[in-house]
Design an enzyme around this catalytic site. Sequence first.
Site, mmCIF file in Angstrom:
data_model
loop_
_atom_site.group_PDB
_atom_site.id
_atom_site.type_symbol
_atom_site.label_atom_id
_atom_site.label_comp_id
_atom_site.label_asym_id
_atom_site.label_seq_id
_atom_site.Cartn_x
_atom_site.Cartn_y
_atom_site.Cartn_z
ATOM 1 N N ASP A 47 35.337 33.471 29.424
ATOM 2 C CA ASP A 47 36.620 33.037 29.991
ATOM 3 C C ASP A 47 36.640 33.291 31.486
ATOM 4 O O ASP A 47 35.861 34.090 31.998
ATOM 5 C CB ASP A 47 37.761 33.870 29.385
ATOM 6 C CG ASP A 47 37.924 33.603 27.910
ATOM 7 O OD1 ASP A 47 37.535 32.513 27.477
ATOM 8 O OD2 ASP A 47 38.429 34.490 27.216
ATOM 9 N N LYS A 69 39.901 27.879 32.461
ATOM 10 C CA LYS A 69 40.415 26.750 33.228
ATOM 11 C C LYS A 69 39.598 26.603 34.501
ATOM 12 O O LYS A 69 39.190 27.581 35.091
ATOM 13 C CB LYS A 69 41.883 26.979 33.563
ATOM 14 C CG LYS A 69 42.746 26.818 32.343
ATOM 15 C CD LYS A 69 44.220 26.762 32.703
ATOM 16 C CE LYS A 69 45.029 26.844 31.440
ATOM 17 N NZ LYS A 69 45.662 28.134 31.248
ATOM 18 N N MET A 184 50.745 37.939 29.761
ATOM 19 C CA MET A 184 51.104 36.629 30.318
ATOM 20 C C MET A 184 52.617 36.534 30.611
ATOM 21 O O MET A 184 53.300 35.624 30.130
ATOM 22 C CB MET A 184 50.674 35.510 29.363
ATOM 23 C CG MET A 184 49.171 35.452 29.206
ATOM 24 S SD MET A 184 48.630 34.348 27.905
ATOM 25 C CE MET A 184 48.605 35.431 26.496
HETATM 26 N N1 SAH Z 1 42.261 39.441 25.162
HETATM 27 C C1 SAH Z 1 42.900 39.954 26.370
HETATM 28 C C2 SAH Z 1 44.208 39.253 26.667
HETATM 29 C C3 SAH Z 1 44.074 37.777 26.955
HETATM 30 S S1 SAH Z 1 45.580 37.043 27.402
HETATM 31 C C4 SAH Z 1 43.082 41.462 26.238
HETATM 32 O O1 SAH Z 1 42.930 42.002 25.137
HETATM 33 O O2 SAH Z 1 43.382 42.109 27.244
HETATM 34 C C5 SAH Z 1 45.506 37.145 29.161
HETATM 35 C C6 SAH Z 1 46.510 38.157 29.676
HETATM 36 O O3 SAH Z 1 46.014 39.470 29.539
HETATM 37 C C7 SAH Z 1 46.808 38.034 31.150
HETATM 38 O O4 SAH Z 1 47.749 37.018 31.420
HETATM 39 C C8 SAH Z 1 47.388 39.403 31.430
HETATM 40 O O5 SAH Z 1 48.710 39.517 30.964
HETATM 41 C C9 SAH Z 1 46.517 40.281 30.561
HETATM 42 N N2 SAH Z 1 45.382 40.852 31.314
HETATM 43 C C10 SAH Z 1 44.092 40.716 31.033
HETATM 44 N N3 SAH Z 1 43.333 41.407 31.913
HETATM 45 C C11 SAH Z 1 44.187 41.999 32.785
HETATM 46 C C12 SAH Z 1 44.037 42.841 33.918
HETATM 47 N N4 SAH Z 1 42.841 43.230 34.345
HETATM 48 N N5 SAH Z 1 45.150 43.238 34.568
HETATM 49 C C13 SAH Z 1 46.373 42.869 34.142
HETATM 50 N N6 SAH Z 1 46.578 42.079 33.078
HETATM 51 C C14 SAH Z 1 45.506 41.648 32.403
#
Ligand code: SAH
Length: 275
Positions: A47, A69, A184
Amino acid sequence: MMKRYDAYTVELEPGWVWLVGAGPGDPGLLTLHALSALEQADVVVHDALVDERILGMVRPGVELVNVGKRGWKCSPKQSDICELLVEQAQLGKRVVRLKGGDPFVFGRGGEETHALVAAEIPFRIVPGITAGIGGLAYAGIPLTTRDTNDAVVFVTGHDESGGMSRRVRWEDLARTVPVIVIYMPMKSLKRIAERMIAGGRDPDEHCAIVSHASTPRQRVLISTLARCAADAAASDLPNPALFVLGPVVDFRVWVNWFPGNRSPRLAPLSPAAGE
Ligand code: SAH
């Protein structure tokens, strides 16, 4: 050469797909299975969220396919990604599907596993540290403390429609759950905050927005429920970002440990104090 951790890892066999969580960003947060997957992969399908430094851990010449994206196709559908995984495995490659955080937390890991089962492709899941846990820890915010909360909820700010999650009852969550972590959150923050206030939450309650958690670009904005959307817009916090509401936010005053933070160690907890 045998490495000290080799005894704990397993072979990624040709024709297999591993769904691997890469954690929130800091490469040091990878699991041993994740690291060994990167060292064995023939192709890595990842991703946009996965940190560049982690992608750099693959063997030279390994194919990296960015299905986020703006990568690969202009707007890849989930079914395209599933097809790609199946196709690559059927070619006899060692396939790593690398996702930010944990593959099963708002990561579509379920759909991809389903496609692999249907195509009879063998697979393994490698859990990762999800942003809502690891990212908050790097922001100096404990998820629970004995004195403040017996419960926490992880909720997504928007669903597959691209708008605010329709199935979430924000008023009820606000009434019943002391600590609310929103993945998100940015697009719908204003409306979500309004609905939580409508559910009875104090407009002056502290909340935090953590952007690029656990990376050198980490920024943390402390605000209040009533002001957070305006403060976030004014400070131009980039995605990925997480939102957290609840009494644990105040612990940041003394738990703020991460050297990547740009704030003084004891940041004042005034509303809207940003970094
Ligand atoms: N599978 C991922 C989440 C995917 S959805 C997990 O378990 O973390 C994507 C969302 O994850 C982003 O929009 C944000 O809200 C959060 N996210 C992922 N990495 C992040 C980071 N380093 N800092 C802040 N938010 C993060």
